[in-house]
Design a protein around this motif. Structure first.
Motif, PDB file in Angstrom:
ATOM      1  N   GLY A   1       9.048 114.775  22.505  1.00  0.00           N
ATOM      2  CA  GLY A   1       9.157 115.404  23.817  1.00  0.00           C
ATOM      3  C   GLY A   1      10.608 115.616  24.217  1.00  0.00           C
ATOM      4  O   GLY A   1      10.974 116.673  24.746  1.00  0.00           O
ATOM      5  N   ILE A   2      11.455 114.627  23.938  1.00  0.00           N
ATOM      6  CA  ILE A   2      12.883 114.789  24.225  1.00  0.00           C
ATOM      7  C   ILE A   2      13.457 115.905  23.361  1.00  0.00           C
ATOM      8  O   ILE A   2      14.257 116.723  23.819  1.00  0.00           O
ATOM      9  CB  ILE A   2      13.635 113.462  24.008  1.00  0.00           C
ATOM     10  N   GLY A   3      13.027 115.965  22.096  1.00  0.00           N
ATOM     11  CA  GLY A   3      13.465 117.040  21.207  1.00  0.00           C
ATOM     12  C   GLY A   3      13.038 118.411  21.693  1.00  0.00           C
ATOM     13  O   GLY A   3      13.792 119.378  21.600  1.00  0.00           O
ATOM     14  N   LEU A   4      11.826 118.505  22.243  1.00  0.00           N
ATOM     15  CA  LEU A   4      11.362 119.780  22.800  1.00  0.00           C
ATOM     16  C   LEU A   4      12.217 120.193  24.000  1.00  0.00           C
ATOM     17  O   LEU A   4      12.544 121.373  24.157  1.00  0.00           O
ATOM     18  CB  LEU A   4       9.893 119.687  23.209  1.00  0.00           C
ATOM     19  N   ALA A   5      12.568 119.226  24.836  1.00  0.00           N
ATOM     20  CA  ALA A   5      13.436 119.536  25.980  1.00  0.00           C
ATOM     21  C   ALA A   5      14.801 120.033  25.501  1.00  0.00           C
ATOM     22  O   ALA A   5      15.336 121.010  26.036  1.00  0.00           O
ATOM     23  CB  ALA A   5      13.599 118.298  26.868  1.00  0.00           C
ATOM     24  N   ILE A   6      15.344 119.397  24.479  1.00  0.00           N
ATOM     25  CA  ILE A   6      16.618 119.847  23.921  1.00  0.00           C
ATOM     26  C   ILE A   6      16.462 121.242  23.325  1.00  0.00           C
ATOM     27  O   ILE A   6      17.350 122.089  23.455  1.00  0.00           O
ATOM     28  CB  ILE A   6      17.139 118.832  22.888  1.00  0.00           C
ATOM     29  N   GLY A   7      15.321 121.494  22.681  1.00  0.00           N
ATOM     30  CA  GLY A   7      15.036 122.841  22.175  1.00  0.00           C
ATOM     31  C   GLY A   7      15.005 123.863  23.300  1.00  0.00           C
ATOM     32  O   GLY A   7      15.469 124.995  23.137  1.00  0.00           O
TER      33      GLY A   7
ATOM     34  N   ILE B   1       4.268 110.804  28.856  1.00  0.00           N
ATOM     35  CA  ILE B   1       5.011 111.464  29.937  1.00  0.00           C
ATOM     36  C   ILE B   1       6.233 112.181  29.378  1.00  0.00           C
ATOM     37  O   ILE B   1       6.510 113.328  29.748  1.00  0.00           O
ATOM     38  CB  ILE B   1       5.396 110.444  31.035  1.00  0.00           C
ATOM     39  N   PHE B   2       6.952 111.532  28.473  1.00  0.00           N
ATOM     40  CA  PHE B   2       8.107 112.189  27.850  1.00  0.00           C
ATOM     41  C   PHE B   2       7.679 113.421  27.061  1.00  0.00           C
ATOM     42  O   PHE B   2       8.354 114.446  27.085  1.00  0.00           O
ATOM     43  CB  PHE B   2       8.871 111.213  26.946  1.00  0.00           C
ATOM     44  N   TYR B   3       6.545 113.339  26.362  1.00  0.00           N
ATOM     45  CA  TYR B   3       6.055 114.488  25.602  1.00  0.00           C
ATOM     46  C   TYR B   3       5.688 115.642  26.539  1.00  0.00           C
ATOM     47  O   TYR B   3       6.100 116.785  26.321  1.00  0.00           O
ATOM     48  CB  TYR B   3       4.845 114.094  24.749  1.00  0.00           C
ATOM     49  N   ILE B   4       4.950 115.343  27.595  1.00  0.00           N
ATOM     50  CA  ILE B   4       4.528 116.380  28.545  1.00  0.00           C
ATOM     51  C   ILE B   4       5.741 117.000  29.234  1.00  0.00           C
ATOM     52  O   ILE B   4       5.822 118.219  29.405  1.00  0.00           O
ATOM     53  CB  ILE B   4       3.521 115.796  29.564  1.00  0.00           C
ATOM     54  N   LEU B   5       6.710 116.168  29.620  1.00  0.00           N
ATOM     55  CA  LEU B   5       7.936 116.702  30.230  1.00  0.00           C
ATOM     56  C   LEU B   5       8.695 117.588  29.251  1.00  0.00           C
ATOM     57  O   LEU B   5       9.246 118.620  29.639  1.00  0.00           O
ATOM     58  CB  LEU B   5       8.839 115.562  30.705  1.00  0.00           C
TER      59      LEU B   5
END
Length: 195
Positions: free
Chosen positions: A94-100, A170-174
């Protein structure tokens, strides 16, 4: 220390690989096709993440063998430990997706990824216990705490696991939300296809 380093390596793979893939695909021109595919983009990147994690696991197995043969460091890995690490990878993905998502909008994110990796190394119980309680709710910190308890034989309450799974979800959904939001912002700004 070795287990903390292993989870940190896998977490760094989750964080940096997605942002790097987004940036590379934007440069090549294939990113536009992915965001218009019938499968959501965060699902498409799971395959690339699994390939990256497989490479990391081979490296980790080599590290464990070398640590055992040359330094006598033995590590006991059980199903609960593996399950805990897998759940951590969901949150770190999820953090990686946000960085993406930030890579889609801002284009250059390599220095930010490095800073995040360094902060994770220093603040998430990889090298030593963190003093700030806020870091407890980062999936990697929570994972390291649970793994230390599991390896040392301390009891882990069901409540801790439920809270841990909830934090990772939650981190994944965010992360999914941030990625979609940043793609929308880049479309509105008109720089989605520019690199």
């Amino acid at each position: 220390l070795l287990v903390g380093y292993i989870t940190w390596m896998l977490s760094c793979a989750c964080i940096s690989h997605i942002g790097g893939d987004v940036k590379n695909e934007m440069a090549v021109g294939t990113f536009y096709h992915k965001i218009n595919a019938s499968v959501p983009i965060h699902i498409l990147y799971i395959g690339k993440l699994l390939a990256s994690l497989t490479t990391q696991i081979i490296t980790i197995c080599t590290l464990i063998i070398i640590s055992n043969v040359f330094f006598g460091v033995k590590i006991s890995i059980s199903f609960p430990v593996i399950f805990t690490i897998l759940i951590c990878m969901v949150g770190m993905y999820g953090i990686g997706l946000a960085i993406g998502g930030f890579a889609v909008y801002y284009k250059q994110i390599s220095s930010i990824v490095f800073i995040i990796q360094l902060l994770l190394l220093l603040s998430t119980d990889v090298l030593s216990k963190s003093t700030l309680p806020i870091f407890k709710f980062i999936p990697l910190t929570f994972c390291n705490d649970l793994i230390r308890k599991l390896i040392s034989g301390e009891p882990v309450r069901i409540f801790e696991y439920v809270l841990y799974i909830s934090v990772c979800l939650i981190f994944y959904i965010l992360g999914v939300f941030v990625l979609k939001f940043m793609i929308g912002c880049a479309r509105r700004k008109g720089n989605l296809l520019h690199f």
